[in-house]
Motif scaffolding. Structure first.
Motif, PDB file in Angstrom:
ATOM      1  N   GLU A 121       0.823  -1.215   0.000  1.00  0.00           N
ATOM      2  CA  GLU A 121       0.000   0.000   0.000  1.00  0.00           C
ATOM      3  C   GLU A 121       0.857   1.265   0.000  1.00  0.00           C
ATOM      4  O   GLU A 121       0.547   2.239  -0.701  1.00  0.00           O
ATOM      5  N   LYS A 122       1.939   1.274   0.749  1.00  0.00           N
ATOM      6  CA  LYS A 122       2.819   2.440   0.802  1.00  0.00           C
ATOM      7  C   LYS A 122       3.436   2.712  -0.560  1.00  0.00           C
ATOM      8  O   LYS A 122       3.492   3.871  -1.000  1.00  0.00           O
ATOM      9  N   ASP A 123       3.871   1.680  -1.239  1.00  0.00           N
ATOM     10  CA  ASP A 123       4.477   1.830  -2.560  1.00  0.00           C
ATOM     11  C   ASP A 123       3.443   2.306  -3.581  1.00  0.00           C
ATOM     12  O   ASP A 123       3.729   3.183  -4.412  1.00  0.00           O
ATOM     13  N   ARG A 124       2.257   1.756  -3.528  1.00  0.00           N
ATOM     14  CA  ARG A 124       1.202   2.164  -4.456  1.00  0.00           C
ATOM     15  C   ARG A 124       0.813   3.627  -4.231  1.00  0.00           C
ATOM     16  O   ARG A 124       0.575   4.380  -5.179  1.00  0.00           O
ATOM     17  N   THR A 125       0.769   4.012  -2.955  1.00  0.00           N
ATOM     18  CA  THR A 125       0.446   5.399  -2.633  1.00  0.00           C
ATOM     19  C   THR A 125       1.515   6.341  -3.165  1.00  0.00           C
ATOM     20  O   THR A 125       1.208   7.410  -3.712  1.00  0.00           O
ATOM     21  N   ASP A 126       2.761   5.948  -3.037  1.00  0.00           N
ATOM     22  CA  ASP A 126       3.859   6.770  -3.525  1.00  0.00           C
ATOM     23  C   ASP A 126       3.773   6.943  -5.050  1.00  0.00           C
ATOM     24  O   ASP A 126       3.967   8.040  -5.572  1.00  0.00           O
ATOM     25  N   TRP A 127       3.461   5.873  -5.752  1.00  0.00           N
ATOM     26  CA  TRP A 127       3.302   5.951  -7.209  1.00  0.00           C
ATOM     27  C   TRP A 127       2.176   6.911  -7.575  1.00  0.00           C
ATOM     28  O   TRP A 127       2.288   7.696  -8.532  1.00  0.00           O
ATOM     29  N   PHE A 128       1.093   6.849  -6.824  1.00  0.00           N
ATOM     30  CA  PHE A 128      -0.028   7.743  -7.111  1.00  0.00           C
ATOM     31  C   PHE A 128       0.408   9.204  -7.045  1.00  0.00           C
ATOM     32  O   PHE A 128       0.113   9.996  -7.956  1.00  0.00           O
ATOM     33  N   TYR A 129       1.123   9.565  -5.989  1.00  0.00           N
ATOM     34  CA  TYR A 129       1.529  10.971  -5.841  1.00  0.00           C
ATOM     35  C   TYR A 129       2.623  11.364  -6.830  1.00  0.00           C
ATOM     36  O   TYR A 129       2.694  12.543  -7.228  1.00  0.00           O
ATOM     37  N   ARG A 130       3.440  10.424  -7.244  1.00  0.00           N
ATOM     38  CA  ARG A 130       4.444  10.726  -8.269  1.00  0.00           C
ATOM     39  C   ARG A 130       3.755  11.119  -9.575  1.00  0.00           C
ATOM     40  O   ARG A 130       4.118  12.102 -10.225  1.00  0.00           O
TER      41      ARG A 130
END
Length: 209
Positions: A121-130
């Motif tokens: 979830e943390k990685d997916r969230t980071d991709w979203f904001y990128r």
């Protein structure tokens, strides 16, 4: 070259400090800040213009320089080019929750797939904001804002991990340079997009006191 500065405006939440900076900005900016009810919004408005004034003064930036401002949470961001014919857009976003419905509505199919492929979830969230800050930066660089369909332009990363535009709208076929940054605290994502062929690789962090 595009220079990129960011400042923490936490100190401006103290009324005495806010007034000290408020007194140094132009009248029109004071009037803009005065329209906000929330003191955090007022602090961001004054802080963003203060950061631009600092860049002008310390880098000897001319009045006609191209620049763009952004703010989110405790951060204000400014990117400016010394080329008057350049287009510049920047965006900073405090990282929050993964907003997959937003991605599905505004992002391209491959971009959504990249988000879903995150290891957790943390990685997916980071991709979203990128993706989000890149898309916002491009909208601001073109000056079209939300009038530009976000699905008409997409982003990917090269083998060195540098973002680039994988598709572009027909009306905006210039070569755009893309860069990502993360503030020292690691709690936000930042992107700058420009037609200037040069952009500094590091983020200059300023603390307003």
């Amino acid at each position: 070259m595009v220079r990129v500065w960011i400042a923490d405006i936490t100190a401006l939440l103290i009324e005495e400090t806010y007034q000290a900076y408020y007194n140094k900005v132009p009248v029109w900016r004071k009037e803009k800040a005065d329209k906000y009810v929330n003191k955090d919004d007022r602090a961001r408005s004054i802080g963003a213009w203060t950061l631009w004034q600092m860049m002008q003064r310390e880098l000897n930036v001319p009045e006609e320089a191209v620049f763009n401002l952004s703010h989110s949470g405790r951060y204000v961001l400014c990117a400016c080019s010394d080329r008057t014919d350049a287009k510049v857009g920047c965006d900073v976003e405090m990282k929050g929750k993964l907003l997959m419905p937003v991605a599905e509505r505004y992002f391209g199919k491959q971009e959504c797939e990249q988000i879903r492929s995150g290891k957790d979830e943390k990685d997916r969230t980071d991709w979203f904001y990128r993706f989000w800050v890149l898309k916002e930066s491009f909208m601001k660089a073109t000056r079209r804002g939300m009038g530009l369909d976000m699905k008409t332009y997409t982003f990917a990363w090269d083998q060195d991990g540098v973002p680039y535009m994988s598709t572009q709208p027909e009306k905006y076929r210039d070569h755009y340079l893309c860069r990502e940054y993360i503030p020292e605290q690691g709690d936000a994502r930042i992107a700058v997009i420009t037609t200037d062929p040069e952009i500094e690789g590091s983020l200059h962090e300023v603390r307003l006191i």
